[in-house]
Design an enzyme around this catalytic site. Structure first.
Site, mmCIF file in Angstrom:
data_model
loop_
_atom_site.group_PDB
_atom_site.id
_atom_site.type_symbol
_atom_site.label_atom_id
_atom_site.label_comp_id
_atom_site.label_asym_id
_atom_site.label_seq_id
_atom_site.Cartn_x
_atom_site.Cartn_y
_atom_site.Cartn_z
ATOM 1 N N ASP A 1 18.729 0.919 -17.797
ATOM 2 C CA ASP A 1 17.502 0.109 -17.906
ATOM 3 C C ASP A 1 17.781 -1.108 -18.784
ATOM 4 O OD1 ASP A 1 16.244 2.313 -16.733
ATOM 5 O OD2 ASP A 1 15.480 3.064 -18.657
ATOM 6 N N HIS B 1 16.836 4.480 -20.417
ATOM 7 C CA HIS B 1 18.094 4.934 -19.808
ATOM 8 C C HIS B 1 19.107 3.825 -20.065
ATOM 9 C CE1 HIS B 1 14.991 6.689 -17.106
ATOM 10 N NE2 HIS B 1 15.822 7.693 -16.931
HETATM 11 C C1 XLS Z 1 11.916 11.240 -13.361
HETATM 12 C C2 XLS Z 1 11.966 11.456 -14.789
HETATM 13 C C3 XLS Z 1 12.816 10.472 -15.597
HETATM 14 C C4 XLS Z 1 13.098 11.006 -16.962
HETATM 15 C C5 XLS Z 1 14.201 10.313 -17.671
HETATM 16 O O1 XLS Z 1 11.135 11.844 -12.652
HETATM 17 O O2 XLS Z 1 10.649 11.492 -15.254
HETATM 18 O O3 XLS Z 1 12.209 9.227 -15.643
HETATM 19 O O4 XLS Z 1 11.970 10.990 -17.784
HETATM 20 O O5 XLS Z 1 15.368 10.294 -16.951
#
Ligand code: XLS
Ligand code: CA
Ligand code: CA
Length: 439
Positions: free
Chosen positions: A105, A102
């Site tokens: 991140d 993300h």
């Molecule tokens: C949350 C999601 C998230 C997505 C990406 O539950 O898994 O991590 O994979 O935003």
């Protein structure tokens, strides 16, 4: 020479099923050929930046247990770069060739989006440098449009046009970075695209706006040379009580309704499928038969808990049935992203490696056993025979559409009563699976 971060941890070797070395693969043998392809090609594994390099064990009741500072002060660009160093060392030691991220991140989010974007430029330059001379690439990128309080009512689905613009700005930048890092895909997980109560919500309006944001993203992405797939990642709930991308079937219907189905596929997460009351295999099958199985978030939930626990995959049956679907679908355009975190009490650096070794070995076993099930062919043969009545006579006419309701009714009346449709033989088929699993 750059300082080693995971000191004392070697490049993880394959040592085979008899090995007792905690830092070795027992089943993931990257060059082993299964059904004509190397394991590493069947299984493009990815590291999730957020769980591996950011999350440190915090839960609703307690603060961090793990130290993910990598020796630097969190919230700084130096720390952001240390995470890049750690991530690349980690991936190289495990032989992982992809990562997912993300936007936030990668860098600490600033108060002003212009500054956040500048930081993203700086870190992506640094990541690009790191990528050189390696075969590590981006699997997919995404924008975090759920953590910042401005997204409390959603991103595409927000009631505020200003917030919608901030979502658009983040998607634009995350797409820029994804393309810059050679990403294969771009994910929309609808973190807060849903509702808490219908008393304050115009569902139709919100869904139309989510589709608008996605169309704008496709147009922009294609204009800057993004040729990969966009993905919706379904999830039924959490953080919202009800999320619009409930499951694979719902997301496919949405994509078709709004004309997005040519550019989008699905990213199926095991833990989200089970939260929706399905098996992981069910959502994979629904995606595959609609030509929309794009990528996988490889993890597992806990049936005794009702939430998204994001555990490292351990269940070999589930991994086998997953790989059975993937092999039958002819592989993925995306990969297997470990959207998984070590348990809060597993807080050491070794635990990070043990977790990925577990996940990679689980999927390697799944691949080996799924290929064996296909080669065994008894399951396929059974399914084929089960529908045999549609290959001739009245059944063939039903399939080819050369009949009418009246003709079928007349046929039924002539028969008087049909024979029972034949045993489903579930227990027998399950025993075949066990035989193949443990032969
Ligand atoms: C949350 C999601 C998230 C997505 C990406 O539950 O898994 O991590 O994979 O935003
Ligand atoms: Ca999850
Ligand atoms: Ca996920």
């Amino acid at each position: 020479m750059m300082k080693e971060i995971f000191e004392g941890i070697p490049v993880i070797p394959y040592e085979g099923p008899a090995s007792k070395n905690a830092l070795a693969f027992k089943f993931y043998d990257s060059d082993r050929v299964i059904m004509g392809k190397k394991m590493s090609e069947h299984l493009p594994f990815a590291m999730a930046w957020w769980h591996n390099l950011c999350a440190a064990g915090t839960d609703m009741f307690g603060r961090d247990t793990a130290d993910k500072s990598f020796g630097l002060e969190k919230g700084t660009m130096e720390h952001a770069k240390a995470k890049v160093d750690a991530g690349f060392e980690f991936m190289k030691k495990l032989g992982i060739r992809y990562f997912c991220f993300h936007d936030v991140d990668l860098v600490p989010e600033a108060d002003d989006i212009k500054e956040t974007n500048r930081r993203l430029d700086e870190i992506s330059d640094y990541i690009l440098e790191k990528m050189q001379g390696t075969d590590i690439k981006c699997l997919w990128g995404t924008a975090n449009m759920f953590s910042n309080p401005r997204f409390m009512n959603g991103a595409g689905s927000t009631n505020s046009a200003d917030v919608f613009c901030f979502a658009a700005a983040q998607v634009k930048k995350a797409l820029d970075i994804t393309v810059k890092l050679g990403g294969r895909g771009y994910v929309f997980w609808g973190g807060r695209e849903g509702y808490e109560t219908l008393l304050n919500t115009d569902v139709k309006f919100e869904q139309e706006n989510i589709a608008k944001l996605m169309h704008l993203a496709v147009d922009y992405g294609r204009s800057i040379g993004f040729t990969g797939d966009f993905y919706i990642e379904p999830k039924p709930k959490e953080p919202m009580k009800h999320q619009y991308d409930f499951d694979a079937a719902t997301a496919i219907g949405f994509l078709r309704q709004y004309g997005l189905d040519k550019d989008f596929k699905l990213n199926i997460e095991a833990n989200h499928a089970t939260l929706a009351g399905h098996t992981f295999q069910h959502d994979l099958r629904i995606s595959a038969i609609n030509g929309m199985l794009g990528s996988i978030d490889a993890n597992q939930g806990d049936m005794l808990l009702g939430w998204d626990t994001d555990e490292f995959p351990f269940n070999v049956y589930d991994a086998t049935m997953c790989m059975y679907e993937v092999l039958k679908a002819g592989g993925l355009t995306g990969g297997f992203n470990f959207d998984s975190k070590t348990r809060r009490p597993s807080y050491t650096m070794e635990d990070m490696f043990h977790a990925y070794i577990l996940g990679m070995d689980t999927f390697a076993l799944g691949l080996i056993k799924a290929a064996a099930l296909i080669e065994d062919s008894r399951l396929d043969k059974f399914v084929e025979d089960r529908y045999a009545s549609y290959r001739s006579g009245i059944g063939a006419k039903i399939r080819s559409g050369e009949t009418t309701l009246a003709e079928l009714a007349a046929y039924a009346e002539k028969l008087g009563a049909p024979e029972l449709p034949g045993s489903g033989r579930q227990e027998y088929l399950e025993s075949i699976v066990n035989q193949v699993m443990f032969n």
